[in-house]
Enzyme design. Structure first.
Site, mmCIF file in Angstrom:
data_model
loop_
_atom_site.group_PDB
_atom_site.id
_atom_site.type_symbol
_atom_site.label_atom_id
_atom_site.label_comp_id
_atom_site.label_asym_id
_atom_site.label_seq_id
_atom_site.Cartn_x
_atom_site.Cartn_y
_atom_site.Cartn_z
ATOM 1 N N GLU A 437 0.842 -1.194 0.000
ATOM 2 C CA GLU A 437 0.000 0.000 0.000
ATOM 3 C C GLU A 437 0.881 1.249 0.000
ATOM 4 O O GLU A 437 1.708 1.445 0.880
ATOM 5 C CB GLU A 437 -0.870 -0.017 1.253
ATOM 6 C CG GLU A 437 -1.612 1.279 1.490
ATOM 7 C CD GLU A 437 -2.285 1.313 2.869
ATOM 8 O OE1 GLU A 437 -2.257 0.307 3.591
ATOM 9 O OE2 GLU A 437 -2.840 2.372 3.197
ATOM 10 N N ASP A 512 -1.007 -0.959 5.732
ATOM 11 C CA ASP A 512 -0.855 -0.315 7.033
ATOM 12 C C ASP A 512 -1.813 -0.925 8.050
ATOM 13 O O ASP A 512 -2.851 -1.455 7.698
ATOM 14 C CB ASP A 512 -1.183 1.182 6.923
ATOM 15 C CG ASP A 512 -0.074 1.943 6.220
ATOM 16 O OD1 ASP A 512 1.051 1.405 6.152
ATOM 17 O OD2 ASP A 512 -0.340 3.053 5.740
ATOM 18 N N ASP A 514 -3.846 0.502 9.874
ATOM 19 C CA ASP A 514 -4.854 1.492 10.260
ATOM 20 C C ASP A 514 -6.130 1.289 9.438
ATOM 21 O O ASP A 514 -6.261 0.313 8.703
ATOM 22 C CB ASP A 514 -4.308 2.917 10.080
ATOM 23 C CG ASP A 514 -3.975 3.206 8.623
ATOM 24 O OD1 ASP A 514 -4.200 2.316 7.777
ATOM 25 O OD2 ASP A 514 -3.488 4.314 8.336
ATOM 26 N N ASP A 516 -7.445 2.857 6.821
ATOM 27 C CA ASP A 516 -7.281 2.788 5.373
ATOM 28 C C ASP A 516 -6.637 1.479 4.943
ATOM 29 O O ASP A 516 -7.033 0.878 3.958
ATOM 30 C CB ASP A 516 -6.408 3.952 4.877
ATOM 31 C CG ASP A 516 -7.217 5.232 4.761
ATOM 32 O OD1 ASP A 516 -8.448 5.147 4.932
ATOM 33 O OD2 ASP A 516 -6.613 6.291 4.518
#
Ligand code: 0RA
Length: 672
Positions: A437, A512, A514, A516
Site C-alpha cells: 500500500e 498499514d 490502520d 485505510d
C-alpha cells in the site's frame, strides 16, 4: 452388519482385549498420534475444529440413515466438546470377531465405523470420515455414553486407550436412545486448543440447511452463546441466506429435486442484481470446493435449457451476439447438494467429484424440471434471459478491454508494469511478490527487500471495489491491470487463466495497520476472492504482519505484533504497563503518541504506517522469511467468506450496518 443381539458387555469380557487385536489397535493409535496431519490435515486451529466435525459427521450419518433428528454440540467451560444425538446409539454388544464391545471397537479401531456398512451415503470425502477413533487418539481424554435398549453404557479413554471395559451405568426409558461423546483435544498434539464458536457455528448451520429434517443446537458454556438451526426449506432457504444482502427479482429460488440410480440431486438457485456467480456444491454434505461432475452437469444443463427456451420464446434473437455459459451464470446464486453412494474425490484438496455418471444424472434432472419451471413462469423466465443478454453485452465490452491489455503488453518491451520492482530469480517456487500500500512504503520495501527472490509492486491509493463493478470496468482499473500483468497468469476464474504461468509462488499483501490499510486489504482480498480464486485455493495468498509497537529499552529495540506481546515484553523488562501508561508521574505521552517511562529509558511507540519504518526495520520485522510471520489466506467456509465480502462491499446498506454492529469488536479498524 453390527451384531443384532447387542448383549451388554460383562466386566470379564475386557480380558479378551489383551490379545493380538489390542496390539494392533495400540499401533494404529500410536500412528495417529505420531502423524496426526495424515488423518486430520494439520494440527493448527483448522485440524482442531476438524475433530468436532468428525464427531458431528457421525451423528449426521445416523440422521441420513433416518434414525436421528436432533444433534447438539456444546463447548464446555473446560474447553472440551460434547456432541449428543438421538440416534440408535452405537452398538454395545460383543463384536463377533474382535471379541470386545462393538462400542470399544468403533472408538479405538481405525476405520471401524465403515465396517458396519450401515449407510449408503457414508461421509467419506477428503479428511471427512476418518473415524471417531482418530478423534479419540488425539484427545487427552474422551468419554462416550450410549443409550440403547433401556440401558446407559459408558466408556472412558485416555489418548485413545480405554481406561476400563464398557460398563452399564444406569437405566433409561426404552424409547430413549442416542450417543453422547465428550472429548478434550490434546494440547500436546495441537498448536492451539482454543475452539472457536463462530467456526463451528458456520459448519453446523450449513449442515442444518443441507439436512432439513435435523435440528442442530450449538452452545458455548464459556460465553453462554447459543444457536438453534432447523430449516424446513432446506437448501432453498440456504440460497436466500447466502443472498440475504443482495437484491433478487425472483420471489423464491427455483428448487429442483430428483433421484436416479441411488444418486439424489437437490438444486436451488436464484438470480440477483450482482455480477458474480456463487455456486456452492456438496457431495454427501461435504463442500466440493473444486467442483466436479455434478457442477459440470448443472452448468451444461442451465446453459442449454435457458438457451433453448430463450430462442423458442423469441427473447434471444439469432442475429444478436452468441450467449456463453458465463452469461447464464452472471448474478447466479446456487446450491447443489448431491448424495452419491460411492463418491470418488479428486483434485488437490480432494474436493472435486470424479464420478462420471453423476454428470448426466444432474443434467437430466435439472434440464427436465427447469424447462417445466420456465414454461410455467414465463415472466420470471423473461427477466432471467434478459439479464443474461445484458451480461453478454458487458462480456463483449470486457473482451475488448482485455484484448487491449494484451495488445499493449505485446507492444511494451518487457510487458511488466513500470512500477514493479521484479526479483532476479525467475523460478516461481522461490519467488514472492509484495503488493504494498502506497508509494512511500513501496519505496522502503524496494530498498529493504532481498532482491533475489522478492518483488515489490506498490499500489497507489484505493483499488477499485470489484464487488460493485462489472468486468469491463474492472479491467480498466490501472492498479488491477498491473496486478494481473505482474502475476503473469492472466485473469483468474476464466479459461484464460494459466497457473503454470504464475511468476510468483507467494503473493503477500502488505498494508498499514490502520483504517485505510484494512480497507485496502479487504478490497484486495475481494479482488482475489472474486477474480483469482485459484491463488487463494492453492494457498498462495498471504497477509504480511507488520509489528504494532516498537519498545525501546535503553538502546535495544523490540517489536510487538499485538497487545499481548507488548505486555510480555514490558513484563520481561519489569516495566509496569499500567503505571507506565496510566500514571503521569511515572510516564509521559509525547506529541507523537509515544509513551516514555521516566528514568527507565523506555519508549513505547505505536507504528501507524509501514512508511514509518525504515527499509532495514521493514526487512527485519516484516519481510525477512527467517523472522517474519505471514498469515496464509484460506477459504475454509466459502459461504462465510462470501457473506463477509458481500456485506462489507455490496450495495445494501442495512445488512452492512447490522454486520458492523454485531461484529464491532472485529471490524473496528474497518473504514466503511
Ligand atoms: C453402527 C451401527 C448402528 C449405529 C451406529 C453405528 C451409530 C454410530 C454413531 C456415531 C454417532 N452417533 C451414532 N449413532 C449410531 C446401527 C445400530 C442398530 O442396528 O441399532
Amino acid at each position: 452388519m453390527a451384531d443384532k443381539k447387542n448383549k451388554p458387555v460383562k466386566k470379564a469380557d475386557s480380558k479378551a482385549g489383551y490379545g493380538a487385536e489390542s496390539i494392533q489397535v495400540l499401533k494404529g493409535l500410536e500412528h495417529v498420534r505420531k502423524r496426526p496431519a495424515m488423518y486430520i490435515g494439520d494440527v493448527s486451529s483448522r485440524g482442531l475444529h476438524h475433530l468436532a466435525y468428525e464427531v458431528v459427521d457421525n451423528s449426521i450419518d445416523e440422521a441420513l440413515a433416518g434414525f436421528c433428528d436432533k444433534i447438539s454440540l456444546t463447548i464446555n467451560k473446560d474447553g472440551s466438546i460434547t456432541v449428543e444425538d438421538n440416534g440408535r446409539g452405537i452398538p454395545t454388544g460383543m463384536h463377533p470377531t474382535e471379541k470386545r464391545s462393538a462400542l470399544e471397537v468403533v472408538m479405538t479401531v481405525l476405520n471401524a465405523g465403515g465396517k458396519f456398512d450401515r449407510n449408503t451415503y457414508k461421509v467419506s470425502g477428503g479428511l471427512h470420515g476418518v473415524g471417531v477413533s482418530v478423534v479419540n487418539a488425539l484427545s487427552k481424554w474422551l468419554k462416550v455414553e450410549v443409550k440403547r435398549e433401556g440401558k446407559v453404557f459408558f466408556q472412558e479413554y485416555k489418548a485413545g486407550v480405554p481406561v476400563a471395559a464398557v460398563k452399564e451405568i444406569g437405566k433409561v426409558d426404552n424409547k430413549i436412545t442416542g450417543t453422547k461423546t465428550t472429548f478434550m483435544p490434546d494440547d500436546t498434539v495441537f498448536n492451539t486448543t482454543n475452539i472457536k464458536y463462530e467456526v463451528l457455528e458456520e459448519r453446523l448451520r450449513e449442515l442444518a440447511y443441507l439436512n432439513k429434517e435435523v435440528t442442530i443446537i450449538i452452545k458455548d458454556e464459556r460465553t453462554k452463546k447459543e444457536n438453534h438451526f432447523h430449516f424446513e426449506g432446506g437448501i432453498k432457504e440456504f440460497v436466500k441466506y447466502i443472498d440475504s444482502s443482495r437484491k433478487s427479482f425472483m420471489k423464491e429460488p427455483i428448487f429442483i429435486k430428483g433421484e436416479r440410480d441411488n444418486t439424489q440431486v437437490e438444486v436451488a438457485f436464484q438470480y440477483n442484481e450482482s455480477y458474480n456467480d456463487n455456486i456452492f456444491t456438496y457431495v454427501n454434505d461435504i463442500n466440493t470446493h473444486e467442483g466436479g461432475t455434478h457442477l459440470v452437469g448443472f452448468k451444461t444443463s442451465l446453459t442449454r435449457t435457458l438457451n433453448n427456451y430463450g430462442s423458442k420464446a423469441n427473447i434471444i434473437k439469432n442475429d444478436k451476439i452468441q450467449l456463453t455459459g458465463d452469461d447464464f451464470r452472471e448474478g447466479l446464486t446456487c446450491v447443489i447438494s448431491t448424495k452419491v453412494p460411492e463418491p470418488q474425490f479428486e483434485g488437490q484438496t480432494k474436493t472435486k467429484l470424479g464420478n462420471s455418471e453423476v454428470k448426466s444424472i444432474v443434467e437430466t434432472i435439472v434440464g427436465d424440471q427447469l424447462q417445466q419451471y420456465l414454461e410455467e413462469n414465463p415472466s420470471v423466465a423473461k427477466k432471467i434471459i434478459e439479464k443474461c443478454l445484458r451480461a453478454a453485452e458487458a462480456r463483449e465490452a470486457a473482451r475488448k478491454a482485455r484484448e487491449l491489455i494484451r495488445r499493449k503488453n505485446a507492444l511494451e518491451f518487457s510487458g511488466l508494469p513500470g512500477k514493479l520492482a521484479d526479483c532476479s530469480i525467475s523460478d516461481p517456487d522461490h519467488c514472492e511478490i509484495y503488493l504494498v500500500e502506497g508509494d512511500s512504503a513501496g519505496g522502503s520495501a524496494k530498498q529493504g527487500r532481498d532482491r533475489r527472490f522478492q518483488a515489490i509492486l506498490p499500489l497507489k491509493g484505493k483499488i477499485l471495489n470489484v464487488e460493485k463493478a462489472r468486468m469491463n470496468k474492472i479491467l480498466e482499473n490501472d492498479e488491477i491491470k498491473s496486478i494481473i500483468t505482474a502475476l503473469g497468469a492472466g485473469l483468474g476464474n476464466t479459461e484464460e487463466f494459466d497457473e503454470n504461468k504464475l511468476r510468483y509462488g507467494k503473493v503477500i499483501l502488505m498494508c498499514d495497520a490502520d483504517v485505510d490499510g484494512s480497507h485496502i486489504r479487504t478490497l484486495l482480498l475481494t479482488f482475489f476472492y472474486r477474480h483469482m480464486k485459484e491463488i487463494i485455493e492453492t494457498g498462495r495468498l498471504y497477509i504480511a504482519q507488520p509489528p504494532l509497537y516498537k519498545i525501546k529499552v535503553n538502546r535495544e529495540e523490540h517489536y510487538a505484533y499485538d497487545e499481548n506481546e507488548k505486555d510480555q515484553i514490558l513484563k520481561r523488562f519489569k516495566i509496569n504497563t499500567k503505571s507506565a501508561i496510566n500514571e503521569p508521574s511515572e510516564s509521559e505521552v509525547t506529541e507523537n503518541g509515544e509513551v516514555v517511562v521516566k528514568g527507565k529509558g523506555v519508549t513505547i511507540s505505536r507504528f501507524k504506517g509501514l512508511g514509518e519504518m525504515n527499509p532495514e526495520q521493514l526487512w527485519s520485522t516484516t519481510m525477512n522469511p527467517e523472522t517474519r510471520t505471514i498469515l496464509q489466506v484460506s477459504i475454509d467456509s466459502a459461504v462465510a467468506a462470501d457473506k463477509v465480502f458481500e456485506t462489507l462491499m455490496g450495495e445494501e446498506v442495512e445488512p452492512r450496518r447490522n454486520f458492523i454492529e454485531k461484529n464491532a469488536k472485529y471490524v473496528k479498524n474497518l473504514d466503511i
